[in-house]
Design a protein around this motif. Structure first.
Motif, PDB file in Angstrom:
ATOM      1  N   UNK A 140      11.098  10.728 -56.801  1.00 18.20           N
ATOM      2  CA  UNK A 140      12.509  10.725 -56.437  1.00 18.20           C
ATOM      3  C   UNK A 140      13.005   9.329 -56.047  1.00 18.20           C
ATOM      4  N   UNK A 141      12.157   8.570 -55.383  1.00 17.34           N
ATOM      5  CA  UNK A 141      12.532   7.209 -54.993  1.00 17.34           C
ATOM      6  C   UNK A 141      12.827   6.360 -56.235  1.00 17.34           C
ATOM      7  N   UNK A 142      11.925   6.401 -57.193  1.00 17.83           N
ATOM      8  CA  UNK A 142      12.110   5.597 -58.401  1.00 17.83           C
ATOM      9  C   UNK A 142      13.259   6.117 -59.258  1.00 17.83           C
ATOM     10  N   UNK A 143      13.452   7.431 -59.293  1.00 23.91           N
ATOM     11  CA  UNK A 143      14.553   7.997 -60.073  1.00 23.91           C
ATOM     12  C   UNK A 143      15.899   7.566 -59.501  1.00 23.91           C
ATOM     13  N   UNK A 144      15.990   7.508 -58.171  1.00 22.18           N
ATOM     14  CA  UNK A 144      17.235   7.076 -57.532  1.00 22.18           C
ATOM     15  C   UNK A 144      17.530   5.616 -57.871  1.00 22.18           C
ATOM     16  N   UNK A 145      16.513   4.774 -57.782  1.00 22.51           N
ATOM     17  CA  UNK A 145      16.700   3.365 -58.136  1.00 22.51           C
ATOM     18  C   UNK A 145      17.057   3.206 -59.611  1.00 22.51           C
ATOM     19  N   UNK A 146      16.456   4.045 -60.451  1.00 18.88           N
ATOM     20  CA  UNK A 146      16.753   3.966 -61.883  1.00 18.88           C
ATOM     21  C   UNK A 146      18.217   4.301 -62.154  1.00 18.88           C
ATOM     22  N   UNK A 147      18.748   5.318 -61.472  1.00 21.47           N
ATOM     23  CA  UNK A 147      20.147   5.691 -61.670  1.00 21.47           C
ATOM     24  C   UNK A 147      21.074   4.539 -61.303  1.00 21.47           C
ATOM     25  N   UNK A 148      20.775   3.881 -60.195  1.00 19.29           N
ATOM     26  CA  UNK A 148      21.593   2.746 -59.777  1.00 19.29           C
ATOM     27  C   UNK A 148      21.494   1.612 -60.795  1.00 19.29           C
ATOM     28  N   UNK A 149      20.256   1.305 -61.215  1.00 20.45           N
ATOM     29  CA  UNK A 149      20.041   0.252 -62.227  1.00 20.45           C
ATOM     30  C   UNK A 149      20.768   0.584 -63.532  1.00 20.45           C
TER      31      UNK A 149
ATOM     32  N   UNK B  58       9.435  13.362 -52.823  1.00 14.10           N
ATOM     33  CA  UNK B  58       9.287  12.146 -52.020  1.00 14.10           C
ATOM     34  C   UNK B  58       7.812  11.953 -51.704  1.00 14.10           C
ATOM     35  N   UNK B  59       7.359  10.713 -51.618  1.00 15.74           N
ATOM     36  CA  UNK B  59       6.003  10.397 -51.183  1.00 15.74           C
ATOM     37  C   UNK B  59       6.072   9.303 -50.129  1.00 15.74           C
ATOM     38  N   UNK B  60       5.090   9.292 -49.224  1.00 17.49           N
ATOM     39  CA  UNK B  60       5.066   8.240 -48.206  1.00 17.49           C
ATOM     40  C   UNK B  60       4.954   6.865 -48.865  1.00 17.49           C
ATOM     41  N   UNK B  61       4.220   6.794 -49.976  1.00 19.63           N
ATOM     42  CA  UNK B  61       4.179   5.597 -50.815  1.00 19.63           C
ATOM     43  C   UNK B  61       4.690   6.006 -52.191  1.00 19.63           C
ATOM     44  N   UNK B  62       5.847   5.488 -52.626  1.00 20.32           N
ATOM     45  CA  UNK B  62       6.459   5.954 -53.882  1.00 20.32           C
ATOM     46  C   UNK B  62       5.493   5.910 -55.066  1.00 20.32           C
ATOM     47  N   UNK B  63       5.571   6.966 -55.886  1.00 18.57           N
ATOM     48  CA  UNK B  63       4.783   7.058 -57.100  1.00 18.57           C
ATOM     49  C   UNK B  63       5.708   6.939 -58.307  1.00 18.57           C
TER      50      UNK B  63
END
Length: 210
Positions: free
Chosen positions: A191-200, A182-187
């Motif tokens: 993990x933030x982007x991977x979670x969104x990718x799974x949903x997409x 996790x990052x304070x500003x997603x990179x």
């Protein structure tokens, strides 16, 4: 809920998790918001004297079985019950992880456990003992390359299974760590982007129109 994509920590196919519709969310600890990679890795496999490590509370049926077969049985199998939760206990826990080739991630009351991501961060190959568990980001990541799945019934053979695993998995661990941060500003690719990718991914490719 039948028409929703659920992102669940408890990705249990025996309790309603639907592969191809729902997504599996990692359970993580954030040790440092400002420096999320602090303490990652540090030791190559050749410098890790412990074959396998586990310590945790005795909730659920599986962990008692694990201790029955492996607590105080082999010097290179460090299998314990709960450790103190003070600062010294947490430091000792981390040192065991850093000095172990394999970290046992045995289910408790639920199929998920935060040890999986912790093990990846400390470059300790996660050994997932949790039937019916769906790992996070399995749509993209090849979990068989950097982790080991052991069926619950095979706990008595655990040491022999671990001794037969090639060390290539350690190299793969270094490639996947960025996906669990996790990052304070997603990179990109975190993990933030991977979670969104799974949903997409499930929204576009998996769900069939009714």
């Amino acid at each position: 809920m039948q028409n929703c994509i659920r992102s669940l920590c408890n990705a249990n196919v025996a309790h309603g998790f639907k592969i191809g519709k729902d997504t599996s969310l990692p359970v993580t600890y954030v040790h440092s918001m400002m420096d999320p990679v602090r303490g990652i890795g540090e030791k190559p496999p050749s410098e890790k004297p412990i074959l396998a490590f586990f310590a945790g509370s005795m909730h659920g049926y599986l962990r008692e079985i694990l201790l029955k077969y492996w607590e105080n049985k082999e010097p290179d199998m460090r299998i314990f019950g709960p450790m103190p939760r003070d600062m010294e206990g947490k430091r000792t826990y981390r040192e065991y992880m850093k000095n172990s080739k394999y970290c046992i991630c045995a289910r408790g009351y639920e199929v998920h456990t935060p040890r999986i991501v912790e093990a990846i961060m400390f470059e300790c190959v996660p050994v997932i003992i949790s039937d019916n568990y769906v790992p996070p980001f399995f749509e993209v990541l090849k979990w068989e390359e950097f982790s080991l799945f052991v069926q619950e019934k095979d706990i008595p053979h655990l040491r022999n299974i671990l001794l037969s695993v090639p060390e290539e998995k350690y190299l793969a661990l270094q490639r996947v760590q960025k996906h669990f941060l996790w990052h304070t500003k997603p990179l990109k690719y975190d993990l933030f982007h991977m979670t969104l990718h799974s949903i997409w991914y499930n929204r576009v490719f998996q769900i069939k129109p009714r």
